[in-house]
Structure formats: structure tokens, C-alpha cells
Design a protein around this motif. Structure first.
Motif, PDB file in Angstrom:
ATOM      1  N   LEU A  99     -87.103  21.136  -3.682  1.00  0.00           N
ATOM      2  CA  LEU A  99     -87.293  20.696  -3.499  1.00  0.00           C
ATOM      3  C   LEU A  99     -87.800  19.682  -2.722  1.00  0.00           C
ATOM      4  CD1 LEU A  99     -83.153  20.074  -4.200  1.00  0.00           C
ATOM      5  CD2 LEU A  99     -85.231  19.019  -5.826  1.00  0.00           C
ATOM      6  N   GLN A 100     -88.443  18.349  -2.467  1.00  0.00           N
ATOM      7  CA  GLN A 100     -89.219  17.973  -1.229  1.00  0.00           C
ATOM      8  C   GLN A 100     -88.509  16.750  -0.809  1.00  0.00           C
ATOM      9  OE1 GLN A 100     -91.558  16.885  -5.084  1.00  0.00           O
ATOM     10  NE2 GLN A 100     -90.961  19.438  -4.895  1.00  0.00           N
ATOM     11  N   THR A 101     -87.501  16.915  -0.196  1.00  0.00           N
ATOM     12  CA  THR A 101     -86.541  16.393   0.801  1.00  0.00           C
ATOM     13  C   THR A 101     -86.466  16.793   2.097  1.00  0.00           C
ATOM     14  OG1 THR A 101     -84.964  18.020   0.157  1.00  0.00           O
ATOM     15  CG2 THR A 101     -85.068  16.506  -1.656  1.00  0.00           C
ATOM     16  N   PRO A 102     -86.142  15.566   3.103  1.00  0.00           N
ATOM     17  CA  PRO A 102     -85.894  16.149   4.252  1.00  0.00           C
ATOM     18  C   PRO A 102     -85.178  17.090   5.127  1.00  0.00           C
ATOM     19  CG  PRO A 102     -85.686  13.214   3.988  1.00  0.00           C
ATOM     20  CD  PRO A 102     -85.706  14.571   2.352  1.00  0.00           C
ATOM     21  N   GLU A 103     -84.275  16.681   3.589  1.00  0.00           N
ATOM     22  CA  GLU A 103     -83.289  18.694   4.145  1.00  0.00           C
ATOM     23  C   GLU A 103     -83.947  19.680   3.792  1.00  0.00           C
ATOM     24  OE1 GLU A 103     -79.995  21.165   5.014  1.00  0.00           O
ATOM     25  OE2 GLU A 103     -80.881  19.065   5.541  1.00  0.00           O
ATOM     26  N   MET A 104     -84.882  20.274   2.619  1.00  0.00           N
ATOM     27  CA  MET A 104     -85.275  21.259   1.671  1.00  0.00           C
ATOM     28  C   MET A 104     -86.673  21.781   3.584  1.00  0.00           C
ATOM     29  SD  MET A 104     -83.872  22.034  -0.060  1.00  0.00           S
ATOM     30  CE  MET A 104     -84.573  23.978  -0.402  1.00  0.00           C
ATOM     31  N   ARG A 105     -86.641  20.605   3.953  1.00  0.00           N
ATOM     32  CA  ARG A 105     -88.088  20.472   4.651  1.00  0.00           C
ATOM     33  C   ARG A 105     -87.448  21.257   6.588  1.00  0.00           C
ATOM     34  NH1 ARG A 105     -89.891  16.048   2.664  1.00  0.00           N
ATOM     35  NH2 ARG A 105     -89.284  14.679   4.566  1.00  0.00           N
ATOM     36  N   GLY A 165     -99.918  34.590  19.728  1.00  0.00           N
ATOM     37  CA  GLY A 165    -100.582  33.305  19.416  1.00  0.00           C
ATOM     38  C   GLY A 165     -99.692  31.991  19.242  1.00  0.00           C
ATOM     39  N   LEU A 166     -99.682  30.918  18.214  1.00  0.00           N
ATOM     40  CA  LEU A 166     -99.410  29.814  17.678  1.00  0.00           C
ATOM     41  C   LEU A 166     -98.670  30.107  16.356  1.00  0.00           C
ATOM     42  CD1 LEU A 166    -101.559  29.326  20.055  1.00  0.00           C
ATOM     43  CD2 LEU A 166    -100.857  27.176  20.178  1.00  0.00           C
ATOM     44  N   ILE A 167     -98.102  29.079  16.684  1.00  0.00           N
ATOM     45  CA  ILE A 167     -97.457  28.960  14.874  1.00  0.00           C
ATOM     46  C   ILE A 167     -97.956  27.328  14.465  1.00  0.00           C
ATOM     47  CG2 ILE A 167     -94.182  29.164  14.820  1.00  0.00           C
ATOM     48  CD1 ILE A 167     -95.129  30.347  12.148  1.00  0.00           C
ATOM     49  N   ALA A 168     -98.874  27.731  13.833  1.00  0.00           N
ATOM     50  CA  ALA A 168     -98.511  25.686  14.070  1.00  0.00           C
ATOM     51  C   ALA A 168     -97.519  24.788  12.244  1.00  0.00           C
ATOM     52  CB  ALA A 168     -99.820  24.948  12.721  1.00  0.00           C
ATOM     53  N   MET A 169     -96.082  24.554  12.358  1.00  0.00           N
ATOM     54  CA  MET A 169     -95.181  24.370  12.078  1.00  0.00           C
ATOM     55  C   MET A 169     -95.089  22.958  11.526  1.00  0.00           C
ATOM     56  SD  MET A 169     -92.637  26.465  14.078  1.00  0.00           S
ATOM     57  CE  MET A 169     -90.809  25.569  12.676  1.00  0.00           C
ATOM     58  N   ASP A 170     -96.697  22.268  11.732  1.00  0.00           N
ATOM     59  CA  ASP A 170     -96.420  20.177  11.894  1.00  0.00           C
ATOM     60  C   ASP A 170     -97.162  20.243  10.781  1.00  0.00           C
ATOM     61  OD1 ASP A 170     -98.951  22.148  11.930  1.00  0.00           O
ATOM     62  OD2 ASP A 170     -99.590  20.608  13.725  1.00  0.00           O
ATOM     63  N   GLU A 171     -96.971  20.752   9.491  1.00  0.00           N
ATOM     64  CA  GLU A 171     -97.662  19.830   8.473  1.00  0.00           C
ATOM     65  C   GLU A 171     -97.133  18.951   8.641  1.00  0.00           C
ATOM     66  OE1 GLU A 171     -96.732  24.167   7.507  1.00  0.00           O
ATOM     67  OE2 GLU A 171     -96.183  22.846   8.899  1.00  0.00           O
ATOM     68  N   SER A 172     -97.590  17.442   8.108  1.00  0.00           N
ATOM     69  CA  SER A 172     -97.292  16.331   7.371  1.00  0.00           C
ATOM     70  C   SER A 172     -96.683  16.104   6.087  1.00  0.00           C
ATOM     71  CB  SER A 172     -98.213  15.325   7.196  1.00  0.00           C
ATOM     72  OG  SER A 172     -99.215  15.568   5.767  1.00  0.00           O
ATOM     73  N   ASN A 173     -95.369  16.218   6.162  1.00  0.00           N
ATOM     74  CA  ASN A 173     -94.318  15.294   4.639  1.00  0.00           C
ATOM     75  C   ASN A 173     -95.669  15.170   3.898  1.00  0.00           C
ATOM     76  OD1 ASN A 173     -92.062  15.586   6.499  1.00  0.00           O
ATOM     77  ND2 ASN A 173     -91.939  13.385   6.807  1.00  0.00           N
ATOM     78  N   PRO A 174     -96.266  14.725   2.908  1.00  0.00           N
ATOM     79  CA  PRO A 174     -96.805  14.647   2.149  1.00  0.00           C
ATOM     80  C   PRO A 174     -97.718  16.101   1.852  1.00  0.00           C
ATOM     81  CG  PRO A 174     -97.138  12.637   3.092  1.00  0.00           C
ATOM     82  CD  PRO A 174     -96.851  13.621   3.863  1.00  0.00           C
ATOM     83  N   THR A 175     -97.766  16.893   3.127  1.00  0.00           N
ATOM     84  CA  THR A 175     -98.761  18.069   2.714  1.00  0.00           C
ATOM     85  C   THR A 175     -97.395  19.318   2.205  1.00  0.00           C
ATOM     86  OG1 THR A 175    -100.573  18.294   4.249  1.00  0.00           O
ATOM     87  CG2 THR A 175     -99.657  20.365   4.314  1.00  0.00           C
ATOM     88  N   CYS A 176     -96.601  19.333   3.247  1.00  0.00           N
ATOM     89  CA  CYS A 176     -95.336  19.900   2.980  1.00  0.00           C
ATOM     90  C   CYS A 176     -94.969  19.907   1.599  1.00  0.00           C
ATOM     91  CB  CYS A 176     -94.332  19.497   4.074  1.00  0.00           C
ATOM     92  SG  CYS A 176     -93.085  21.015   3.995  1.00  0.00           S
ATOM     93  N   ASN A 177     -94.387  18.010   1.125  1.00  0.00           N
ATOM     94  CA  ASN A 177     -94.384  18.084  -0.135  1.00  0.00           C
ATOM     95  C   ASN A 177     -94.995  19.063  -0.960  1.00  0.00           C
ATOM     96  OD1 ASN A 177     -91.882  16.722   0.519  1.00  0.00           O
ATOM     97  ND2 ASN A 177     -92.875  14.663   0.565  1.00  0.00           N
ATOM     98  N   LYS A 178     -96.429  18.871  -1.264  1.00  0.00           N
ATOM     99  CA  LYS A 178     -97.305  19.539  -2.769  1.00  0.00           C
ATOM    100  C   LYS A 178     -96.725  21.307  -2.100  1.00  0.00           C
ATOM    101  CE  LYS A 178    -102.089  19.887  -3.616  1.00  0.00           C
ATOM    102  NZ  LYS A 178    -101.797  20.804  -3.173  1.00  0.00           N
ATOM    103  N   ARG A 179     -96.753  21.507  -0.612  1.00  0.00           N
ATOM    104  CA  ARG A 179     -96.406  23.009  -0.628  1.00  0.00           C
ATOM    105  C   ARG A 179     -95.447  23.135  -2.140  1.00  0.00           C
ATOM    106  NH1 ARG A 179     -99.136  24.654   4.712  1.00  0.00           N
ATOM    107  NH2 ARG A 179    -101.184  23.968   4.458  1.00  0.00           N
TER     108      ARG A 179
END
Length: 346
Positions: free
Chosen positions: A40-46, A19-33
Motif C-alpha cells: 500500500l502506498q500510504t504515509p503510514e506504510m512509508r 557508509g551512509l544509508i539514503a532513506m530519502d526517496e521522495s513519496n512518488p519514488t517510494c510509492n513506485k517501489r
């Protein structure tokens, strides 16, 4: 547009019961998780999180393709390898989310329209030069009092078709994702009826836009009762209704259908995919596989928690989840595998 390239890519995305893995969460969605787990909700942690995912050993044993986010394709791994190259080095096809999110549909309360067509042609050209081979666009359909309206369905279908045509022009396979949301108290039959209307309209608009079916992947919702519906239906009913709806609406020329998880738990999404393949694999013309985000990643994310010392255990959890879904693509998943994998991996 090269039809052969498009078809070869689309076939490869759903081949070999992977299958496929979706790693495309928007920054707000990723930050919420992240926030829910104290990360920490930073570009480096993402960046670190997505590096942990894509460097999981053996990921390609169950994953053919990965959907990335714009921020991610512009970042690099800790060894300075670009994310796109890292995906390719893992023998996985790199893709990209290109829509700009669902916004309020003017004049139609509680309904959404997906934006992002402006400058899409030039963005696709840039992504193609990076080595990206497919794209994804999500339309959102809500079931509620008097909705979805025909105008909402048509507008979103037209947007999907225009996006798909631009992708194929750039020799990139479009993932066409019309998601009928689980939110609400509607029953299974209502979800079936709405999803049937949506898919009929989507393929009508794709035809009008001269999109080649052999060069797309469909990413739909399963037919599910609303999260607040008293009757949640069993796995067999959901599998039967989902396959029935797809047989009524999806041309046989489409290479594959990769389901979104849409808020289902990891185990339920896997069990329902398994039931479809176990019962109907000989009757369907397309590959039925997965393109999950949270249902694949969340067990690993809960273990990782932003700590490097947890990376190996998190990767083990992700690998195990991927293998369970690869088994489901063959109709060979068993619920006991959940416990066995937990004991063996972590």
C-alpha cells in the motif's frame, strides 16, 4: 559558520570504513517501489518501512549517517520516538534531503535543473533545531545527443554551490551530489569525459561561493557505461576510470567521497566499490565509501512486503547488505559472501 564543527561532522560521516544509508526517496519514488511489490502506498506504510530500517539491530556497525526525507523527520516511531531521535539513539548521524527535485531546464530540451533554493535558509534553520546535522542536494546530468550542454552543467553546479554555502552557514555539512545518469548507450570513456567536466565545474563554483572543502561530502556517480551500451566494461576498468577521474577533479581537502548506486544492482555496486579500495586505497587522499539507497534497501524491501511478520528477516537482509559494503570500504569484499550471508541470515 564553525569550520571545526563542519569538519568534525564530515569526518564522522565517513569514518571507520562505514557508509551512509539514503532513506530519502521522495513519496512518488517510494510509492513506485511499493507498488511494484504490492505494498500500500500510504504515509503510514512509508513510516512503518522506515521504522523497520532504522531499528535494524547493529545498523551502526556499518552505517555512520542516514539521509532522511521531510515526511519522515515529522513522523514518529510506533513507540512515539521521533525519527531524528531514533537515528541518534542508534548512534547514527541524522541528515535530510533538501532539494525539491529535478525539473525541465527552460530552453534546453531533455535537460534538468534542480529546484529548492527558495526558503532554503529558513528550512535549514528548522532542520538544525530538530537535530539534523547534514543535508543533501542532487543535481541530474543526462548524456545524450548534444547533451549535456555547458549551460546545464554550469547552472546545476551553481545551484549545488549556493545550497552548500547555505548549509555551511547553518553549520550543516552539505552532501554535494552531481549525478551523471547511467541511462543511454554511451561508453565508459564518454561517462569519464562528462563526469570530469561536471566535477571541475562543481568545484569551481564551490570555490567561488566560498564553500569550505573540509566541510563537505561529495556524492558522485561511478564512471559507468550507459545501460544500453554493448560494452559494459569489467569491474577493474570501472574502478580504474572512476579513481582516475576523481584524482583529476576532487581536492584532497575533501574528507570523503560517498558513491551513489544510481541503478546498479546491489552486488555490482558493492563489487565496484570494493575494487577501488582494494587497488587504490593507498593512493587516494579521501575515504571512499557508499551512500546507497536502492542498492542497500531493495533486498530487505523485497522480503518485507509491508508485513510485520517479515520485519526480522528483512532487517537481517539489510544488516547483511550493509556489512558487505563495509567490507568493500576496506577492499575485503568477496563475492562468496553474498551466498554465505544468504544462507546464514535468511
Amino acid at each position: 559558520m564553525d569550520i571545526n564543527i563542519l569538519n568534525q561532522t564530515a569526518q564522522a560521516m565517513v569514518a571507520h570504513n562505514k557508509g551512509l544509508i539514503a532513506m530519502d526517496e521522495s513519496n512518488p519514488t517510494c510509492n513506485k517501489r511499493f507498488a511494484d511489490l504490492g505494498i500500500l502506498q500510504t504515509p503510514e506504510m512509508r513510516r512503518r518501512y522506515r521504522e523497520m530500517i532504522i531499528t535494524t539491530p547493529g545498523l551502526n556497525k556499518g552505517i555512520n549517517a542516514a539521509i532522511l526525507y521531510d515526511e519522515t523527520v515529522r513522523q514518529r516511531l510506533s513507540d512515539d520516538t521521533s525519527f531524528v531521535k531514533a537515528v541518534e539513539d542508534a548512534s547514527i548521524i541524522p541528515g535530510i534531503k533538501v532539494d525539491m527535485g529535478a525539473k525541465d531546464l527552460a530552453g534546453f530540451p531533455n535537460e534538468k535543473i534542480t529546484e529548492g533554493l527558495d526558503n532554503l535558509r529558513s528550512r535549514l534553520t528548522e532542520y538544525s533545531k530538530m537535530g539534523i546535522r547534514f543535508a543533501k542536494w542532487r543535481a541530474v546530468i543526462t548524456i545524450g545527443n548534444g547533451i549535456p550542454t555547458p549551460r546545464c552543467i554550469v547552472n546545476n553546479a551553481m545551484g549545488l554551490a549556493q545550497y552548500a554555502a547555505l548549509c555551511q552557514e547553518a553549520n550543516m555539512v552539505p552532501i554535494v551530489e552531481p549525478e551523471v545518469l547511467m541511462d543511454g548507450n554511451h561508453d565508459l570513456k564518454t561517462c569519464f569525459s562528462v563526469t570530469e567536466r561536471v566535477l571541475h565545474e562543481v568545484f569551481e563554483q564551490l570555490y567561488k561561493q566560498r564553500v569550505i572543502n573540509e566541510g563537505i561530502i561529495l556524492k558522485p556517480n561511478m564512471i559507468l557505461p550507459g545501460t544500453n551500451c554493448p560494452d559494459q566494461s569489467n569491474t577493474e576498468e570501472i574502478a580504474e576510470m572512476t579513481v582516475k577521474c576523481l584524482l583529476r577533479t576532487v581536492p584532497a581537502s575533501v574528507p570523503g567521497i560517498a558513491f551513489l548506486s544510481g541503478g546498479q544492482t546491489s552486488s555490482l555496486a558493492t563489487a565496484r566499490l570494493n575494487a577501488m579500495n582494494a587497488q587504490y586505497k593507498s593512493e587516494i587522499p579521501w575515504a571512499l565509501t557508499f551512500s546507497f539507497s536502492r542498492a542497500l534497501q531493495y533486498p530487505a524491501l523485497e522480503i518485507w512486503k509491508g508485513l510485520d511478520e517479515n520485519s526480522i528477516a528483512a532487517q537481517n537482509a539489510l544488516y547483511h547488505r550493509v556489512q558487505l559494503n563495509a567490507n568493500a570500504c576496506q577492499g575485503k569484499y568477496l563475492s562468496e559472501m553474498e551466498i554465505e550471508g544468504h544462507q546464514r541470515q535468511y
